[in-house]
Design a protein around this motif. Structure first.
Motif, PDB file in Angstrom:
ATOM      1  N   ILE A  89       0.878  -1.179   0.000  1.00  0.00           N
ATOM      2  CA  ILE A  89       0.000   0.000   0.000  1.00  0.00           C
ATOM      3  C   ILE A  89       0.912   1.225   0.000  1.00  0.00           C
ATOM      4  O   ILE A  89       1.613   1.489   0.982  1.00  0.00           O
ATOM      5  N   HIS A  90       0.927   1.938  -1.126  1.00  0.00           N
ATOM      6  CA  HIS A  90       1.925   2.980  -1.348  1.00  0.00           C
ATOM      7  C   HIS A  90       1.308   4.373  -1.405  1.00  0.00           C
ATOM      8  O   HIS A  90       0.223   4.552  -1.954  1.00  0.00           O
ATOM      9  N   VAL A  91       2.049   5.334  -0.885  1.00  0.00           N
ATOM     10  CA  VAL A  91       1.721   6.752  -1.075  1.00  0.00           C
ATOM     11  C   VAL A  91       2.918   7.420  -1.737  1.00  0.00           C
ATOM     12  O   VAL A  91       4.006   6.834  -1.823  1.00  0.00           O
ATOM     13  N   GLY A  92       2.721   8.644  -2.228  1.00  0.00           N
ATOM     14  CA  GLY A  92       3.843   9.378  -2.796  1.00  0.00           C
ATOM     15  C   GLY A  92       4.857   9.711  -1.725  1.00  0.00           C
ATOM     16  O   GLY A  92       4.525   9.824  -0.530  1.00  0.00           O
ATOM     17  N   ALA A  93       6.092   9.880  -2.137  1.00  0.00           N
ATOM     18  CA  ALA A  93       7.174  10.122  -1.179  1.00  0.00           C
ATOM     19  C   ALA A  93       6.901  11.329  -0.283  1.00  0.00           C
ATOM     20  O   ALA A  93       7.237  11.330   0.905  1.00  0.00           O
ATOM     21  N   ASN A  94       6.255  12.354  -0.837  1.00  0.00           N
ATOM     22  CA  ASN A  94       6.021  13.587  -0.072  1.00  0.00           C
ATOM     23  C   ASN A  94       4.613  13.658   0.511  1.00  0.00           C
ATOM     24  O   ASN A  94       4.188  14.720   0.976  1.00  0.00           O
ATOM     25  N   SER A  95       3.907  12.546   0.492  1.00  0.00           N
ATOM     26  CA  SER A  95       2.529  12.527   0.998  1.00  0.00           C
ATOM     27  C   SER A  95       2.491  12.803   2.504  1.00  0.00           C
ATOM     28  O   SER A  95       3.398  12.443   3.252  1.00  0.00           O
ATOM     29  N   SER A  96       1.392  13.439   2.924  1.00  0.00           N
ATOM     30  CA  SER A  96       1.210  13.703   4.361  1.00  0.00           C
ATOM     31  C   SER A  96       0.666  12.479   5.095  1.00  0.00           C
ATOM     32  O   SER A  96       0.638  12.448   6.322  1.00  0.00           O
ATOM     33  N   PHE A  97       0.220  11.459   4.345  1.00  0.00           N
ATOM     34  CA  PHE A  97      -0.315  10.242   4.971  1.00  0.00           C
ATOM     35  C   PHE A  97       0.827   9.419   5.565  1.00  0.00           C
ATOM     36  O   PHE A  97       1.812   9.135   4.877  1.00  0.00           O
ATOM     37  N   LYS A  98       0.667   9.040   6.819  1.00  0.00           N
ATOM     38  CA  LYS A  98       1.748   8.322   7.520  1.00  0.00           C
ATOM     39  C   LYS A  98       1.384   6.881   7.871  1.00  0.00           C
ATOM     40  O   LYS A  98       2.247   6.021   7.940  1.00  0.00           O
ATOM     41  N   LYS A  99       0.109   6.638   8.133  1.00  0.00           N
ATOM     42  CA  LYS A  99      -0.297   5.290   8.549  1.00  0.00           C
ATOM     43  C   LYS A  99      -1.605   4.920   7.865  1.00  0.00           C
ATOM     44  O   LYS A  99      -2.304   5.779   7.315  1.00  0.00           O
ATOM     45  N   ILE A 100      -1.924   3.628   7.907  1.00  0.00           N
ATOM     46  CA  ILE A 100      -3.038   3.119   7.121  1.00  0.00           C
ATOM     47  C   ILE A 100      -4.369   3.768   7.520  1.00  0.00           C
ATOM     48  O   ILE A 100      -5.233   4.004   6.674  1.00  0.00           O
ATOM     49  N   GLU A 101      -4.520   4.114   8.788  1.00  0.00           N
ATOM     50  CA  GLU A 101      -5.770   4.743   9.248  1.00  0.00           C
ATOM     51  C   GLU A 101      -6.008   6.082   8.540  1.00  0.00           C
ATOM     52  O   GLU A 101      -7.152   6.513   8.395  1.00  0.00           O
ATOM     53  N   ASP A 102      -4.942   6.746   8.127  1.00  0.00           N
ATOM     54  CA  ASP A 102      -5.064   8.056   7.466  1.00  0.00           C
ATOM     55  C   ASP A 102      -5.739   7.959   6.095  1.00  0.00           C
ATOM     56  O   ASP A 102      -6.176   8.969   5.539  1.00  0.00           O
ATOM     57  N   LEU A 103      -5.806   6.749   5.535  1.00  0.00           N
ATOM     58  CA  LEU A 103      -6.230   6.585   4.136  1.00  0.00           C
ATOM     59  C   LEU A 103      -7.731   6.349   3.955  1.00  0.00           C
ATOM     60  O   LEU A 103      -8.192   6.167   2.833  1.00  0.00           O
ATOM     61  N   GLU A 104      -8.489   6.366   5.058  1.00  0.00           N
ATOM     62  CA  GLU A 104      -9.895   5.953   4.976  1.00  0.00           C
ATOM     63  C   GLU A 104     -10.683   6.736   3.919  1.00  0.00           C
ATOM     64  O   GLU A 104     -11.499   6.159   3.187  1.00  0.00           O
ATOM     65  N   HIS A 105     -10.453   8.030   3.786  1.00  0.00           N
ATOM     66  CA  HIS A 105     -11.235   8.853   2.852  1.00  0.00           C
ATOM     67  C   HIS A 105     -10.390   9.314   1.664  1.00  0.00           C
ATOM     68  O   HIS A 105     -10.788  10.221   0.932  1.00  0.00           O
ATOM     69  N   ALA A 106      -9.245   8.673   1.470  1.00  0.00           N
ATOM     70  CA  ALA A 106      -8.323   9.069   0.412  1.00  0.00           C
ATOM     71  C   ALA A 106      -8.738   8.476  -0.938  1.00  0.00           C
ATOM     72  O   ALA A 106      -9.506   7.516  -1.000  1.00  0.00           O
ATOM     73  N   THR A 107      -8.221   9.047  -2.016  1.00  0.00           N
ATOM     74  CA  THR A 107      -8.511   8.567  -3.376  1.00  0.00           C
ATOM     75  C   THR A 107      -7.502   7.491  -3.762  1.00  0.00           C
ATOM     76  O   THR A 107      -6.288   7.672  -3.612  1.00  0.00           O
ATOM     77  N   ILE A 108      -8.031   6.379  -4.274  1.00  0.00           N
ATOM     78  CA  ILE A 108      -7.207   5.214  -4.572  1.00  0.00           C
ATOM     79  C   ILE A 108      -6.930   5.151  -6.068  1.00  0.00           C
ATOM     80  O   ILE A 108      -7.858   5.178  -6.886  1.00  0.00           O
ATOM     81  N   ALA A 109      -5.661   5.031  -6.443  1.00  0.00           N
ATOM     82  CA  ALA A 109      -5.290   4.800  -7.842  1.00  0.00           C
ATOM     83  C   ALA A 109      -5.484   3.316  -8.158  1.00  0.00           C
ATOM     84  O   ALA A 109      -5.003   2.460  -7.416  1.00  0.00           O
ATOM     85  N   ILE A 110      -6.202   3.020  -9.241  1.00  0.00           N
ATOM     86  CA  ILE A 110      -6.398   1.620  -9.661  1.00  0.00           C
ATOM     87  C   ILE A 110      -6.110   1.514 -11.158  1.00  0.00           C
ATOM     88  O   ILE A 110      -6.320   2.468 -11.906  1.00  0.00           O
TER      89      ILE A 110
END
Length: 286
Positions: A89-110
């Motif tokens: 489960i990847h985020v961009g290097a400069n993303s503010s997301f730090k842990k999986i709980e932060d991603l609940e309302h995030a947009t998912i690339a598929i």
């Protein structure tokens, strides 16, 4: 000479196919087998099976089950890799997301709807207790599209096979927040019904050859170094991948396995309801 087209992702799982094709093992049995790389993954391959541009595909289990249930005129003939696939489960290097709980309302690339990256995002959301109906998706076609979407902020996170994306974690393109293994064997071999009806013996021979190769694959001299070089991976990563990966040479897929997977897919809201498990498979080993 029988012409057959086989497709799969250009990843280390499919290197046994490369070896058998390079050695012209199919030609010895009057089979002209041609390989096609599918950078768009399982969703792209399901489409290719439907339109007849490929005859045999090495696809993710969840993707092809969902697509056969939706009318894809193909059958699963065997499991190819019986161990789970580990999705990073990847985020961009400069993303503010730090842990999986932060991603609940995030947009998912598929890569596309119905693909592994789409279905496993649903599985992951279910595992986290999130509302699956509120997930937001951005279609990016392939890994390069995922890199672009996370870098320019069009999407927030992207799930792809752990080891394939490891070089992008190493070079600072991605940051991996967590892993999500599939709750089922990861890759199966699917064949179009028309090919099974008209070329059953040839398909059986293709399976015999590839199963013979995967049976001894880990014993090939310096296979770890070969894979590391070809797929631009760290040697220790390839060795770890080889350790946790098991192929499934020559074993028929059972209705019980398909039923168990369907049960989980219904639970995860990946499919609405179960269908007759026998409709998904063709036993080549009777």
């Amino acid at each position: 000479m029988t012409n057959l087209k086989v497709g799969g992702v250009p990843e280390h799982f499919n290197y046994p196919w490369y070896i058998t094709l390079k050695n012209k093992e199919y030609n010895k049995h009057n089979i002209n087998l041609r390989w096609q790389d599918f950078y768009g993954g399982t969703g792209q391959m399901c489409k290719a099976l439907r339109d007849g541009s490929v005859d045999i595909a090495i696809v993710l289990t969840e993707g092809i089950i969902k697509d056969i249930a939706a009318g894809n005129p193909s059958k699963i003939v065997q499991t190819f890799v019986k161990t789970p696939l580990v999705w990073g489960i990847h985020v961009g290097a400069n993303s503010s997301f730090k842990k999986i709980e932060d991603l609940e309302h995030a947009t998912i690339a598929i890569s596309r709807f119905g693909s592994g990256s789409h279905l496993m995002a649903i599985v992951n959301a279910y595992n986290q207790g999130w509302d699956v109906s509120k997930l937001k998706f951005k279609v990016i076609k392939n890994l390069d599209g995922g890199i672009e979407a996370l870098t320019n902020g069009e999407a927030d996170y992207f799930m792809w096979e752990h080891f394939t994306t490891k070089p992008y974690v190493d070079n600072g393109t991605f940051r991996r927040i967590d892993d999500c293994p599939t709750p089922w064997p990861c890759f199966v071999i699917a064949v179009r019904n028309e090919i099974l009806e008209n070329n059953f013996n040839e398909v059986k021979k293709v399976l015999d050859i590839i199963n013979n190769q995967t049976n001894d694959f880990k014993q090939i001299k310096d296979i770890d170094k070969t894979l590391a070089k070809r797929y631009e991976q760290q040697l220790e990563d390839i060795r770890e991948w080889l350790k946790i990966t098991e192929w499934n040479p020559g074993k028929p897929i059972t209705k019980n396995l398909i039923t168990r997977i369907q049960n989980k897919m219904v639970k995860f809201n990946v499919i609405e309801k179960k269908k007759n498990s026998g409709d998904f498979i063709k036993n080549m080993y009777i």
